[in-house]
Motif scaffolding. Structure first.
Motif, short mmCIF file in Angstrom:
data_model
loop_
_atom_site.label_atom_id
_atom_site.label_comp_id
_atom_site.label_asym_id
_atom_site.label_seq_id
_atom_site.Cartn_x
_atom_site.Cartn_y
_atom_site.Cartn_z
N GLY A 1 0.91 -1.20 0.35
CA GLY A 1 0.22 0.04 0.35
C GLY A 1 0.70 1.46 0.39
N LEU A 2 1.71 0.82 1.10
CA LEU A 2 3.16 2.27 0.92
C LEU A 2 3.98 2.53 -0.96
N LEU A 3 4.16 2.03 -0.83
CA LEU A 3 5.24 1.82 -1.89
C LEU A 3 3.90 2.52 -3.34
N THR A 4 3.10 1.22 -3.71
CA THR A 4 1.84 1.98 -4.57
C THR A 4 1.70 3.56 -4.42
N THR A 5 1.17 3.54 -3.55
CA THR A 5 0.83 4.79 -3.06
C THR A 5 1.98 6.27 -3.79
N ILE A 6 3.39 6.02 -3.13
CA ILE A 6 3.99 6.82 -3.13
C ILE A 6 4.86 6.56 -5.19
N GLY A 7 4.84 5.32 -5.28
CA GLY A 7 4.72 5.19 -7.08
C GLY A 7 3.75 6.02 -7.94
#
Length: 352
Positions: free
Chosen positions: A216-222
């Protein structure tokens, strides 16, 4: 004469035992089929309970706080985190969710106008139109059913929470009751295996929480980096759907790619790269680290278990297929491979 009678008597008892065994298995399978939704709810409550209990015992060991007080602290922290998250990003998340629905509808119309003149596009539109009309008719005739289902879902959630708290607060009470159903000579062994099942479920659940947070965090940042609209909503969806291995990643990418398609092929390519990188990190970096403390389930077994349980038990079967397969693998390994086949290497599947 007496030997013949004894042999017949033994054969008679054997036949009777076989009939009773077959009848018991058939009745058990029928009961599982009729009550599978309730049994899945109980299993989900057990999964949450063993995880909550494990975390409480860990805090108790490191702080000397009583286990029940530690459990209360964890529950308060969970509620506070949920309220804080909703207070911080809730309005933005709701607005992005609404925008996401509008955008998907708009992009569907744009795709229809762009490709509707082609043969394959016309064929897809006809099928979607037919399916949409049938869905509209079904929805119009089932408003009462939908309302009843909503009430049922709320009731199921309350039952889940209450059952989880009872299981977590007094696990020995329920474990002892279950163990008393087996012969006394096997109770210690059953208690040991149940402890291993609880440990596997606990570590699996912790691993899933880590995977969900990372994805969730990596997808949002990306998505924010590439300038994707509604990045937060799409990231939350990706994190939640990571709970379901393999299929969750595919489902999470669908709405993002649908929106990106309306932004152009460049954005579509970047979005695919973001999801690919995120799930590469989750699948090849995070999961191997987590699996050192849980059942090492072969990927083919995961896919087959989700397919089989999904067909048999519906969506909840797909969601709970992995922990069910993990628990079943421990039971088979301990009770059959170790106890029956006397193969001590069967203990290695738990990773402990």
């Amino acid at each position: 004469m007496f030997g013949t009678t004894n042999r017949l008597s033994a054969a008679g008892w054997s036949i009777r035992d076989t009939i009773l065994w077959v009848f018991g298995v058939t009745a058990g399978c029928l009961m599982i089929w009729l009550l599978h939704q309730e049994l899945l709810l109980v299993f989900l409550a057990t999964l949450f309970a063993v995880s909550l209990r494990g975390a409480s015992e860990w805090i108790s060991r490191h702080t000397r706080l009583p286990t029940r007080w530690a459990m209360a602290v964890i529950m308060l922290l969970v509620v506070a985190a949920f309220i804080g998250f909703w207070w911080w990003v809730g309005p933005q998340l709701v607005q992005q969710g609404i925008d996401l629905g509008k955008t998907l509808t708009q992009e569907g119309g744009n795709l229809a106008s762009r490709y509707g003149h082609t043969d394959w596009g016309r064929s897809i539109l006809e099928k979607l139109s037919s399916a949409g009309s049938q869905a509209a008719e079904a929805m119009a005739g089932s408003m009462l059913t939908a309302a009843t289902s909503t009430v049922g879902a709320i009731a199921a959630a309350l039952v889940l929470i209450v059952t989880m708290l009872y299981f977590a607060s007094s696990p020995d009470l329920y474990v002892k009751g279950l163990i008393h159903l087996v012969p006394q000579s096997r109770r210690a062994r059953v208690h040991e295996v149940l402890g291993k099942v609880a440990a596997v479920l606990r570590w699996w659940f912790l691993g899933q929480l880590i995977d969900m947070a990372v994805v969730g965090l990596l997808t949002t940042i990306g998505l924010l980096i590439i300038g994707m609209p509604m990045a937060l909503a799409l990231g939350v969806i990706a994190g939640i759907l990571t709970f379901v291995p393999y299929f969750g990643a595919i489902l999470a990418a669908i709405p993002a790619l649908a929106i990106a398609l309306g932004q152009g092929m460049h954005m579509t390519f970047l979005t695919a790269v973001v999801f690919g990188v995120c799930h590469f990190v989750e699948g090849y970096i995070m999961s191997p680290m987590v699996q050192d403390r849980m059942v090492k389930l072969p990927p083919a077994l995961l896919i087959l278990s989700m397919t089989f349980l999904g067909s048999l038990l519906g969506p909840m079967g797909i969601v709970l297929a992995t922990p069910l397969a993990a628990a079943a693998l421990v039971l088979v390994s301990e009770f059959y491979v170790v106890d029956v086949l006397k193969d001590e290497s069967g203990r290695d599947v738990t990773g402990h």
